[in-house]
Design a protein around this motif. Structure first.
Motif, PDB file in Angstrom:
ATOM      1  N   VAL A  99       0.817  -1.208   0.000  1.00  0.00           N
ATOM      2  CA  VAL A  99       0.000   0.000   0.000  1.00  0.00           C
ATOM      3  C   VAL A  99       0.852   1.260   0.000  1.00  0.00           C
ATOM      4  N   GLN A 125      -7.470   7.584   7.234  1.00  0.00           N
ATOM      5  CA  GLN A 125      -7.677   6.149   7.466  1.00  0.00           C
ATOM      6  C   GLN A 125      -6.507   5.251   7.040  1.00  0.00           C
ATOM      7  N   PRO A 126      -5.917   5.477   5.878  1.00  0.00           N
ATOM      8  CA  PRO A 126      -4.791   4.603   5.511  1.00  0.00           C
ATOM      9  C   PRO A 126      -3.681   4.614   6.568  1.00  0.00           C
ATOM     10  N   LEU A 129      -4.739   2.558   9.599  1.00  0.00           N
ATOM     11  CA  LEU A 129      -4.667   1.116   9.375  1.00  0.00           C
ATOM     12  C   LEU A 129      -3.244   0.610   9.463  1.00  0.00           C
ATOM     13  N   HIS A 130      -2.295   1.495   9.143  1.00  0.00           N
ATOM     14  CA  HIS A 130      -0.919   1.023   9.097  1.00  0.00           C
ATOM     15  C   HIS A 130      -0.070   1.687  10.157  1.00  0.00           C
TER      16      HIS A 130
ATOM     17  N   ALA B 190      -7.506  -1.497  -1.356  1.00  0.00           N
ATOM     18  CA  ALA B 190      -6.225  -0.970  -1.826  1.00  0.00           C
ATOM     19  C   ALA B 190      -5.392  -0.388  -0.691  1.00  0.00           C
ATOM     20  N   ILE B 191      -6.040   0.062   0.400  1.00  0.00           N
ATOM     21  CA  ILE B 191      -5.227   0.527   1.522  1.00  0.00           C
ATOM     22  C   ILE B 191      -5.013  -0.598   2.532  1.00  0.00           C
ATOM     23  N   GLY B 192      -5.334  -1.804   2.123  1.00  0.00           N
ATOM     24  CA  GLY B 192      -4.978  -2.958   2.931  1.00  0.00           C
ATOM     25  C   GLY B 192      -5.936  -3.285   4.069  1.00  0.00           C
ATOM     26  N   ARG B 197     -13.060  -5.858   8.915  1.00  0.00           N
ATOM     27  CA  ARG B 197     -13.182  -4.420   9.065  1.00  0.00           C
ATOM     28  C   ARG B 197     -14.104  -3.847   7.982  1.00  0.00           C
TER      29      ARG B 197
END
Lengths: 329, 291, 329
Positions: A99, A125-126, A129-130, B190-192, B197
């Motif tokens: 990603v 959000q991305p 999540l990481h 795509a953002i995993g 979730r």
């Protein structure tokens, strides 16, 4: 088919993203007991995009460009072929690394953001999540960078205009600072005045963040404006690739010529482009194993449909055609 | 058409719109009253609902000549105060309704989300399970289950919960199918983001309205089933005050003291009507009419 | 001088919403001669589709409409009962939509749908009506029309369905055809074919064509006259050559330069975008609706009525800028 379309390009730099001979076949059953048919959605597609450049990908609906891009961003596994980004095999990478290499931006800003979440939340959000830190601050910075007023941090997508929503989608895609951005028809759903704003933004971000981009669109004029090189797809295969101005000025493949010829320019006085009449677009199931464009091609001979077209390479350009001399004549 | 772009999107006063809907207002108000009765039962009830007084049996309600002011709605065959029993009965009815929907909603929504999102053979298996469930007669299955597990409040809630998930599953599956091809789902992949979730935190909140409507329908359904099963002696056990049980107990005296049946019957009607009014009203408001 | 085919003036449409009245059309006007094409261009929400809906009597039920003049072929229907105008629909006026699926009944064969109106209005026999349908299908370029008459709409491809729509619309030989974004959903090569069919049929039948589009390329290719709409009003109109050569209204000018044109715009450079967004039309607007986005706006722009400058070559512009008459004949 054994001969892959290997483009002999004189790439000035290492390709940042390299799609190698991607194939994806769907088996489509007609009716409950019908015999399944093979649909070659993407049939041996290879693309290379040097770092910091933009490749435009054009073609009409059903040509496989969206399927190809789903594979490029890792949402879909090809039947065969590989994708490497910055030298890494995309499908072998853990999700958390994937990603950070490549992110998509979609066509419909109305559907690209979950309507029940707030903009700031969506942009950040991305990172969340990481396991990023300082998420709210970074989200605000990114919103600012894409020209989205930070007062919209707590707004819902439904409260934004189409252009603002597309900016939010771009911010969300870029917050992980990916190397490659895949834009799938990012301005097709927007009005022309807003389209200009979004195109300007993408050009600016590409320069500032050294992004490598694949820009998918059916709008040739838009593609020409943003791309360095353009690849044309027809029924799952690449038929021509050339620098953007050259492709527009002197398309070589009969299909590229047809596409360019059919594009309407906002200048009166041009006659309506002449199109072969009564030629429905070929049924993808009935497409020949050889040159897939043969049934619609004005220059085709029966033999065209039998073997895959050979690659014709010229400086900075390649196209795949059995009868290049007849086309140019 | 492009009207919506010209109308600025923010809804002005959502509350006002909700209140203008008479179904929501009336149904909500009635449910609120019943819920307050249930919650505040120990404070409101004039008597202990279990206290028997055999000298005060079969007292009629207040509009009757023989009425006693102490027992506003009379007493039953054991001399227990009917007002108090009706108030405590609201606890059982609402408890069953809410309890059943928590169990069945959890099952149905999870199955529907999974079936709609993954499709393929998973969808086939879940759809088949739904079909099987739809072919089971609820009362007979409940009868068998109670015969094995023994009649109690917990058994009742569990059995009904395990039976009433079908509508949740069907509705959730359909809604998920229409959402799963939206671009934001691809964006999440795509953002995993992983599937649990995506299903529970991203897709589910999009169907709040639809699910609330199904919930009200199922609550009403569960309340009616509780009454019916208790009436048959398969629900809550005496002396617990359930409206269905009260009807069963009053049945023998229906000729001479009809209010023993009429009053709990009216309560059931009222509550079910209120829940349905609320559900219909919400369906109109959310515009997600699906069944 | 004979009366124009279509003559609309001072058309107002108001739609009540939760937040007050939406003034969707604020005095729009149109003039279309027989055999000519008028393109109505503008961005989403400008009221161009609503104008077509109003002409076809397809406005939402709660909408209120009033017009200074509402005339077809010299008969003014402005004060008359809506029924009188509704009777023209399907006979003298026909419409085609962006999405052919909207107006084709999926459960009826193509033949039945096409001949229904003929048999009703012109009292033709089944065989006569079918002959007309076959001739029409053949004319719009559908191969083997006789056997396709018995097929259902889903058996036709997207482009063919649009041809089908055109055939259905024109079979009753209307005087006026209204086409709302007829090619927006189609691929460019198909778009060129469809526009070709429309243009040819228009010539043959002497149709007046009102074509609604957001695509200036389509307008340039097919229009005789262009009317630009903004926020519910026609702000500029004129013959296509003059309007594109010397756009007079700042909004029209902005639209023209905001789209990339191969060979004209320099690839990779920022496009001059129109900043800001369309004003909300709830509660109404006084003065020029574009003034908040206009670089040239001055004091006079806020008051009604705006000066209207007529050009000798036809058409007008509604703007307070005084110097326009010198640049355009």
């Amino acid at each position: 088919m054994t001969a892959p379309q290997t483009a002999q390009m004189t790439a000035p730099r290492q390709p940042m993203i390299h799609l190698r001979d991607l194939r994806k076949t769907y088996s489509v059953r007609q009716g409950m007991f019908g015999k399944p048919k093979e649909l070659h959605a993407v049939d041996g597609l290879s693309l290379e995009v040097p770092e910091g450049t933009t490749l435009g990908l054009v073609g009409e609906s059903g040509c496989g460009k969206s399927t190809a891009m789903s594979m490029a961003v890792g949402l879909l596994r090809p039947d065969s072929g590989s994708v490497s980004i910055g030298g890494h095999d995309l499908y072998a990478l853990p999700v958390a690394e994937r990603v950070r290499l490549i992110q998509p931006v979609f066509q419909n800003p109305r559907a690209a953001l979950n309507p029940v979440r707030r903009i700031g939340d969506l942009v950040g959000q991305p990172l969340r999540l990481h396991g990023g830190r300082d998420i709210a601050r970074k989200a605000r910075e990114m919103m600012d960078r894409v020209g989205l007023p930070t007062r919209l941090f707590d707004a819902y997508p439904g409260e934004l205009s189409g252009g603002q929503r597309q900016r939010a989608a771009i911010a969300r895609a870029l917050i992980l600072e990916p190397k490659v951005l895949v834009c799938d028809e990012p301005t097709s759903a927007l009005d022309v005045s807003v389209q200009a704003q979004v195109l300007n933004l993408l050009l600016e971000l590409k320069r500032d963040m050294q992004l490598t981009m694949i820009f998918v669109s059916h709008n040739l004029a838009v593609v020409e404006h943003v791309s360095d090189r353009v690849a044309v797809m027809y029924l799952g295969r690449k038929v021509e690739e050339a620098p953007a101005p050259a492709l527009f000025k002197t398309p070589r493949h009969p299909y590229s010529r047809m596409l360019v010829g059919a594009t309407l320019v906002p200048e009166p006085g041009h006659p309506l482009p002449a199109q072969p009449k009564g030629q429905p677009p070929a049924d993808p199931f009935l497409a020949p194993m050889g040159c897939r464009f043969a049934p619609r091609c004005a220059f085709a001979q029966p033999s065209c449909a039998e073997r895959p077209a050979p690659a014709i390479t010229e400086p900075a350009r390649s196209f795949w055609c059995h009868r290049p001399e007849a086309v140019t004549a | 058409m492009t009207l919506e772009t010209a109308i600025a999107p923010r809804p002005v006063s959502r509350l006002r719109k909700v209140l203008r809907n008479s179904g929501v207002t009336l149904g909500g108000l009635l449910i609120l009253i019943v819920a307050l009765l249930a919650i505040l039962a120990p404070l409101i009830a004039p008597h202990d609902p279990y206290a028997q007084d055999l000298t005060q049996r079969f007292l009629p309600p207040f509009w009757h000549d023989r009425a006693v002011p102490e027992h506003l709605l009379g007493t039953d065959h054991l001399g227990r105060d009917y007002v108090s029993r009706l108030i405590y009965g609201a606890r059982v009815s609402l408890g069953v309704g809410v309890g059943v929907v928590i169990v069945s909603g959890f099952i149905g929504i999870s199955l529907g989300l999974i079936a709609g999102y993954f499709g393929g053979w998973i969808d086939m298996v879940i759809s088949f399970a739904t079909t099987i469930r739809l072919s089971l007669p609820i009362v007979l299955v409940a009868l068998a289950a109670v015969a094995m597990g023994g009649a109690s409040f917990t058994t009742l809630v569990t059995v009904l919960g395990l039976l009433l998930w079908d509508r949740f599953a069907v509705v959730t599956r359909a809604a998920t199918q229409s959402l799963r091809h939206q671009e934001f789902i691809s964006g999440l992949q795509a953002i995993g983001a992983r599937w649990p979730r995506i299903l529970f935190l991203e897709i589910l909140p999009n169907m709040r309205g639809t699910i609330l409507v199904v919930m009200t329908l199922e609550i009403a359904n569960a309340i009616l089933l509780e009454s019916a099963l208790s009436f048959l002696g398969l629900g809550v056990r005496p002396p617990m005050p359930s409206w269905g049980l009260m009807i069963a107990e009053g049945r023998e005296n229906i000729l001479f003291d009809p209010w023993l049946v009429a009053l709990p019957g009216a309560m059931i009607c009222l509550l079910v009507l209120a829940v349905n009014l609320l559900g219909d009203g919400m369906r109109d408001l959310t515009g997600e009419a699906r069944k | 001088m004979t009366a124009p085919l279509l003559d609309i003036d001072d058309l107002h449409v108001t739609i009540p919403t939760d937040r007050g009245d939406l003034h969707a059309l604020r005095g729009a006007g149109l003039r279309l001669e027989s055999g000519k094409t008028l393109c109505l261009v503008g961005e989403s929400g400008c009221g161009k589709s609503l104008t077509a809906m109003s002409l076809m009597g397809l406005l939402p039920r709660k909408a209120r409409q009033s017009a200074g003049r509402f005339a077809l072929m010299g008969t003014d229907y402005a004060g008359k009962a809506p029924k009188a105008w509704a009777n023209l629909r399907g006979r003298d006026m026909a419409m085609i939509f962006q999405d052919p699926n909207q107006s084709l009944n999926p459960t009826m064969t193509v033949g039945v749908q096409m001949t229904e109106a003929l048999r009703h209005f012109e009292k033709l026999s089944k065989a006569q009506a079918e002959d007309r349908a076959i001739a029409m299908l053949d004319r719009v370029g559908i191969a083997d029309p006789r056997s396709r008459l018995g097929q259902y709409p889903h058996q036709f491809s997207g482009g063919q369905r649009q041809r089908l729509m055109i055939a259905s619309a024109l079979i009753g030989r209307p005087k006026l055809l209204i086409a709302d974004e007829p090619t927006t959903a189609l691929d460019v090569t198909i778009q060129a074919q469809i526009l070709q069919v429309i243009a040819e049929l228009q010539d043959e039948l002497g149709l007046g064509l009102l074509l609604i589009t957001h695509d200036l390329g389509v307008a340039a290719a097919i229009a005789d006259d262009v009317a630009v709409m903004y926020a519910g009003r026609v702000i500029e109109t004129g013959p296509v050559a003059q309007l594109f050569a010397v756009p007079a209204h700042p909004y029209t000018q902005g639209l023209m330069v905001a789209i990339p044109v191969p060979g004209r715009t320099r690839p990779g450079t920022p496009l001059p975008a129109i900043s800001g967004r369309v004003p909300g039309l709830i509660g109404g607007v006084t003065g020029c609706a574009f003034r908040d986005r206009c670089a040239l706006a001055g004091d006079g722009c806020a008051s009604d009525p705006l000066p209207r400058h007529a050009f000798a070559s036809g058409g007008f512009v509604e703007c307070t800028r005084p110097s326009l008459s010198e640049t355009r004949p």
